[in-house]
Design an enzyme around this catalytic site. Structure first.
Site, PDB file in Angstrom:
ATOM      1  N   ALA A  14       0.820  -1.201   0.000  1.00 50.71           N
ATOM      2  CA  ALA A  14       0.000   0.000   0.000  1.00 50.71           C
ATOM      3  C   ALA A  14       0.865   1.267   0.000  1.00 50.71           C
ATOM      4  CB  ALA A  14      -0.921  -0.002   1.215  1.00 50.71           C
ATOM      5  N   VAL A  15       1.952   1.264   0.774  1.00 52.56           N
ATOM      6  CA  VAL A  15       2.814   2.443   0.868  1.00 52.56           C
ATOM      7  C   VAL A  15       3.848   2.448  -0.268  1.00 52.56           C
ATOM      8  CG1 VAL A  15       4.521   3.628   2.303  1.00 52.56           C
ATOM      9  CG2 VAL A  15       2.479   2.628   3.354  1.00 52.56           C
ATOM     10  N   CYS A 129       2.145   7.609  10.794  1.00 53.29           N
ATOM     11  CA  CYS A 129       1.277   8.469   9.984  1.00 53.29           C
ATOM     12  C   CYS A 129       0.465   9.462  10.822  1.00 53.29           C
ATOM     13  CB  CYS A 129       0.330   7.621   9.134  1.00 53.29           C
ATOM     14  SG  CYS A 129      -0.184   6.088   9.925  1.00 53.29           S
ATOM     15  N   GLY A 160      -3.913   2.079   6.718  1.00 49.98           N
ATOM     16  CA  GLY A 160      -2.723   2.094   7.571  1.00 49.98           C
ATOM     17  C   GLY A 160      -2.246   0.697   7.895  1.00 49.98           C
ATOM     18  N   LYS A 220       3.388   5.116  20.290  1.00 46.82           N
ATOM     19  CA  LYS A 220       4.193   5.700  19.202  1.00 46.82           C
ATOM     20  C   LYS A 220       3.888   7.186  19.084  1.00 46.82           C
ATOM     21  CE  LYS A 220       3.266   1.943  16.373  1.00 46.82           C
ATOM     22  NZ  LYS A 220       2.853   1.401  15.069  1.00 46.82           N
ATOM     23  N   ARG A 242      -9.810   2.874  15.125  1.00 48.91           N
ATOM     24  CA  ARG A 242      -9.956   2.543  13.699  1.00 48.91           C
ATOM     25  C   ARG A 242     -11.412   2.637  13.285  1.00 48.91           C
ATOM     26  NH1 ARG A 242      -5.490   1.348  10.746  1.00 48.91           N
ATOM     27  NH2 ARG A 242      -4.916  -0.331  12.169  1.00 48.91           N
ATOM     28  N   HIS A 249      -6.602   9.660   7.693  1.00 44.56           N
ATOM     29  CA  HIS A 249      -6.732   9.656   9.157  1.00 44.56           C
ATOM     30  C   HIS A 249      -7.264  11.014   9.611  1.00 44.56           C
ATOM     31  CE1 HIS A 249      -4.734   5.919   9.232  1.00 44.56           C
ATOM     32  NE2 HIS A 249      -3.582   6.252   9.765  1.00 44.56           N
TER      33      HIS A 249
HETATM   34  O1  25A Z   1       5.075  -5.693  10.200  1.00 41.25           O
HETATM   35  P1  25A Z   1       4.291  -4.454  10.516  1.00 41.25           P
HETATM   36  O2  25A Z   1       5.185  -3.337  11.038  1.00 41.25           O
HETATM   37  O3  25A Z   1       3.085  -4.713  11.368  1.00 41.25           O
HETATM   38  O4  25A Z   1       3.737  -3.867   9.126  1.00 41.25           O
HETATM   39  C1  25A Z   1       2.614  -4.388   8.506  1.00 41.25           C
HETATM   40  C2  25A Z   1       2.397  -3.788   7.187  1.00 41.25           C
HETATM   41  O5  25A Z   1       2.193  -2.379   7.238  1.00 41.25           O
HETATM   42  C3  25A Z   1       2.417  -1.836   5.924  1.00 41.25           C
HETATM   43  C4  25A Z   1       2.999  -2.905   5.101  1.00 41.25           C
HETATM   44  O6  25A Z   1       1.920  -3.600   4.400  1.00 41.25           O
HETATM   45  C5  25A Z   1       3.525  -3.854   6.175  1.00 41.25           C
HETATM   46  O7  25A Z   1       3.723  -5.125   5.651  1.00 41.25           O
HETATM   47  N1  25A Z   1       3.260  -0.660   6.137  1.00 41.25           N
HETATM   48  C6  25A Z   1       4.561  -0.465   6.287  1.00 41.25           C
HETATM   49  N2  25A Z   1       4.824   0.804   6.578  1.00 41.25           N
HETATM   50  C7  25A Z   1       3.649   1.442   6.614  1.00 41.25           C
HETATM   51  C8  25A Z   1       3.217   2.776   6.859  1.00 41.25           C
HETATM   52  N3  25A Z   1       4.070   3.752   7.144  1.00 41.25           N
HETATM   53  C9  25A Z   1       2.654   0.502   6.320  1.00 41.25           C
HETATM   54  N4  25A Z   1       1.368   0.815   6.260  1.00 41.25           N
HETATM   55  C10 25A Z   1       1.015   2.096   6.483  1.00 41.25           C
HETATM   56  N5  25A Z   1       1.900   3.059   6.795  1.00 41.25           N
HETATM   57  P2  25A Z   1       1.570  -3.399   2.866  1.00 41.25           P
HETATM   58  O8  25A Z   1       0.465  -4.323   2.521  1.00 41.25           O
HETATM   59  O9  25A Z   1       1.422  -1.973   2.545  1.00 41.25           O
HETATM   60  O10 25A Z   1       2.835  -3.852   2.053  1.00 41.25           O
HETATM   61  C11 25A Z   1       3.573  -4.926   2.388  1.00 41.25           C
HETATM   62  C12 25A Z   1       4.821  -4.854   1.442  1.00 41.25           C
HETATM   63  O11 25A Z   1       5.871  -5.568   2.085  1.00 41.25           O
HETATM   64  C13 25A Z   1       6.288  -6.613   1.210  1.00 41.25           C
HETATM   65  N6  25A Z   1       6.815  -7.711   1.969  1.00 41.25           N
HETATM   66  C14 25A Z   1       6.147  -8.539   2.794  1.00 41.25           C
HETATM   67  N7  25A Z   1       6.961  -9.476   3.266  1.00 41.25           N
HETATM   68  C15 25A Z   1       8.174  -9.234   2.727  1.00 41.25           C
HETATM   69  C16 25A Z   1       8.078  -8.104   1.898  1.00 41.25           C
HETATM   70  N8  25A Z   1       9.113  -7.617   1.211  1.00 41.25           N
HETATM   71  C17 25A Z   1      10.288  -8.256   1.321  1.00 41.25           C
HETATM   72  N9  25A Z   1      10.473  -9.343   2.066  1.00 41.25           N
HETATM   73  C18 25A Z   1       9.451  -9.878   2.769  1.00 41.25           C
HETATM   74  N10 25A Z   1       9.635 -10.985   3.515  1.00 41.25           N
HETATM   75  C19 25A Z   1       5.031  -6.977   0.472  1.00 41.25           C
HETATM   76  O12 25A Z   1       5.283  -7.693  -0.698  1.00 41.25           O
HETATM   77  C20 25A Z   1       4.475  -5.591   0.169  1.00 41.25           C
HETATM   78  O13 25A Z   1       5.186  -4.971  -0.866  1.00 41.25           O
HETATM   79  P3  25A Z   1       4.411  -9.025  -0.942  1.00 41.25           P
HETATM   80  O14 25A Z   1       5.079  -9.678  -2.067  1.00 41.25           O
HETATM   81  O15 25A Z   1       4.324  -9.811   0.331  1.00 41.25           O
HETATM   82  O16 25A Z   1       2.962  -8.539  -1.251  1.00 41.25           O
HETATM   83  C21 25A Z   1       2.569  -8.303  -2.595  1.00 41.25           C
HETATM   84  C22 25A Z   1       1.078  -8.304  -2.666  1.00 41.25           C
HETATM   85  O17 25A Z   1       0.575  -9.568  -2.176  1.00 41.25           O
HETATM   86  C23 25A Z   1      -0.673  -9.399  -1.525  1.00 41.25           C
HETATM   87  N11 25A Z   1      -0.707 -10.308  -0.378  1.00 41.25           N
HETATM   88  C24 25A Z   1      -0.602  -9.974   0.910  1.00 41.25           C
HETATM   89  N12 25A Z   1      -0.705 -11.046   1.697  1.00 41.25           N
HETATM   90  C25 25A Z   1      -0.859 -12.122   0.896  1.00 41.25           C
HETATM   91  C26 25A Z   1      -0.873 -11.665  -0.447  1.00 41.25           C
HETATM   92  N13 25A Z   1      -0.997 -12.482  -1.476  1.00 41.25           N
HETATM   93  C27 25A Z   1      -1.123 -13.798  -1.221  1.00 41.25           C
HETATM   94  N14 25A Z   1      -1.109 -14.302   0.025  1.00 41.25           N
HETATM   95  C28 25A Z   1      -0.990 -13.522   1.104  1.00 41.25           C
HETATM   96  N15 25A Z   1      -0.952 -14.040   2.333  1.00 41.25           N
HETATM   97  C29 25A Z   1      -0.782  -7.976  -1.119  1.00 41.25           C
HETATM   98  O18 25A Z   1      -1.988  -7.462  -1.602  1.00 41.25           O
HETATM   99  C30 25A Z   1       0.438  -7.290  -1.748  1.00 41.25           C
HETATM  100  O19 25A Z   1       0.021  -6.173  -2.509  1.00 41.25           O
HETATM  101  O1  L14 Z   2       3.883   2.574  12.793  1.00 40.52           O
HETATM  102  O2  L14 Z   2      -2.259  -0.038  11.468  1.00 40.52           O
HETATM  103  O3  L14 Z   2       3.824   3.619  10.902  1.00 40.52           O
HETATM  104  O4  L14 Z   2      -2.815   1.975  10.884  1.00 40.52           O
HETATM  105  C1  L14 Z   2       1.217   2.967  10.743  1.00 40.52           C
HETATM  106  C2  L14 Z   2      -0.106   2.386  10.439  1.00 40.52           C
HETATM  107  C3  L14 Z   2       1.709   1.031  12.219  1.00 40.52           C
HETATM  108  C4  L14 Z   2       0.346   0.479  11.884  1.00 40.52           C
HETATM  109  C5  L14 Z   2       3.387   2.751  11.666  1.00 40.52           C
HETATM  110  C6  L14 Z   2      -1.994   1.129  11.281  1.00 40.52           C
HETATM  111  C7  L14 Z   2       2.227   1.951  11.173  1.00 40.52           C
HETATM  112  C8  L14 Z   2      -0.595   1.608  11.597  1.00 40.52           C
END
Ligand code: 25A
Ligand code: L14
Length: 343
Positions: A14-15, A129, A160, A220, A242, A249
């Site tokens: 998403a980001v 955010c 988010g 945070k 949420r 937001h």
């Molecule tokens: O771990 P945290 O901190 O809790 O973070 C959770 C999530 O928050 C988002 C981001 O999700 C993160 O994974 N995020 C991060 N910073 C953020 C911010 N500031 C934030 N959100 C808001 N504000 P996301 O969905 O936006 O993107 C995830 C990205 O990370 C890649 N990724 C995941 N595992 C990885 C990895 N990259 C490298 N190595 C790894 N091990 C992920 O790539 C995506 O680019 P992807 O290949 O996993 O996902 C591609 C598409 O696949 C879809 N998908 C998701 N889950 C599944 C799936 N498809 C099949 N099966 C699934 N289980 C998704 O739609 C995605 O577009």
């Molecule tokens: O810490 O779930 O930047 O809305 C921001 C989005 C944590 C999760 C972070 C959410 C993320 C949060």
């Protein structure tokens, strides 16, 4: 200007997709662009300016020759891979919470504390955010009048929590009749034990629970606000909630100033003095910020500015921004731009 070799980790998320959009839209000086994600997405292509870019799997050796690496794939990915990117000579701009509160890691909103960038040791953290939009909106007020107390309640969008959470809201929204029993796998937090429907509901939990029964999202906001303002005396309390909103937001904020002679007009002037902060406040026209209309925009919108009826130094306001743009992708790209300007 020097052309940069750029990598985006989490490029399909998403980001990450917004980071790519902003780099192109703002004409960031790109020599080469490497798109990294998990194994799941490796081999898929993303079209940029009519050209196909193949997504590669993130690996320890993927950062050879990279100058700037944007990370947005979750905290554990940053914890594992950021050091390899830094060792390869890249500047890491990280969207996760992994290192935000680490000493020696600047936590930056370019409108608020651009000079902190100079203190970096290879990694600059992009704040949460909800924190970004709040500190941007309050920067002018803080500088001119001082803020000693802040109480915020947030109204946060599902985006988010990532692309999967948007999908969950969409699925549940189509199932009004079974709204109480809607299938829930992601929210309030992917790693929580229990999950609750978000459609037709309000969840007073973002991220897991932590110290003092505050959630990690609330902690945070409380910690990051003090670090960005470099004011550890300021009291900050947050309640993060949420809503079934896709993007944008909103925040209801109460502040107490150091001075008790400030008028609403002076407060509005101070809010407006910050670049990219827009005052939308005209009750006679029902003008106030709303997330639906902030979606896709770069600015932070402020409205509903009122003086507290009892406290002379108290004010209430309402702050809205696109959480994926100013709250994440745009702020990261602005950090990179500011870093280059400072060279
Ligand atoms: O771990 P945290 O901190 O809790 O973070 C959770 C999530 O928050 C988002 C981001 O999700 C993160 O994974 N995020 C991060 N910073 C953020 C911010 N500031 C934030 N959100 C808001 N504000 P996301 O969905 O936006 O993107 C995830 C990205 O990370 C890649 N990724 C995941 N595992 C990885 C990895 N990259 C490298 N190595 C790894 N091990 C992920 O790539 C995506 O680019 P992807 O290949 O996993 O996902 C591609 C598409 O696949 C879809 N998908 C998701 N889950 C599944 C799936 N498809 C099949 N099966 C699934 N289980 C998704 O739609 C995605 O577009
Ligand atoms: O810490 O779930 O930047 O809305 C921001 C989005 C944590 C999760 C972070 C959410 C993320 C949060």
């Amino acid at each position: 200007m020097r052309q940069m070799n750029v990598a985006v980790v989490g490029a399909t998320g998403a980001v990450g997709t917004k980071i790519i959009e902003k780099l192109i839209e703002r004409k960031f000086p790109i020599k080469s662009l490497k798109l990294l994600a998990s194994k799941r997405s490796a081999g898929s292509t993303i079209q940029i300016n009519g050209e196909d870019y193949v997504v590669e799997e993130t690996s320890e050796t993927a950062f050879e020759g990279i100058d700037i690496a944007f990370f947005s794939a979750g905290g554990s990915i940053t914890e594992h891979f950021a050091k390899h990117a830094i060792e390869a000579g890249a500047l890491v701009i990280d969207n996760t919470s992994a290192f935000r509160m680490t000493e020696g890691v600047p936590l930056v909103v370019p409108e608020v504390n651009p000079d902190a960038i100079r203190e970096h040791n290879g990694l600059i953290a992009n704040p949460n955010c909800s924190t970004i939009q709040m500190v941007a909106a309050l920067k002018g007020v803080k500088d001119q009048f001082g803020i000693n107390r802040l109480i915020v309640s947030t109204y946060q969008a599902v985006s988010g929590a990532g692309a999967d959470a948007i999908e969950e809201l969409k699925q549940q929204s189509e199932n009004f009749e079974n709204r109480v029993d809607n299938k829930a796998d992601i929210l309030p937090s992917g790693s929580a034990e229990k999950h609750y429907p978000i459609a037709f509901n309000v969840l007073p939990q973002i991220d897991l629970f932590g110290e003092g029964d505050y959630t990690l999202e609330e902690l945070k906001m409380m910690n990051e606000t003090r670090k960005i303002f470099d004011d550890y005396e300021m009291s900050v309390a947050a309640t993060c909630v949420r809503l079934p909103v896709v993007t944008g937001h909103s925040e209801s904020v109460y502040i107490e100033l150091d001075r008790d002679d400030v008028t609403v007009d002076q407060l509005k002037e101070a809010i407006r003095s910050v670049p990219n902060v827009v005052l939308q406040d005209d009750p006679s026209q029902q003008l106030y910020p709303m997330p639906l209309f902030a979606e896709g925009t770069d600015e932070v919108f402020v409205g509903r500015v009122r003086k507290d009826r009892d406290k002379k130094n108290g004010f209430h306001l309402w702050i809205v921004a696109d959480n994926l743009i100013k709250g994440a992708a745009l702020n990261s790209v602005q950090i990179a731009e500011t870093y280059l300007e400072q060279q």
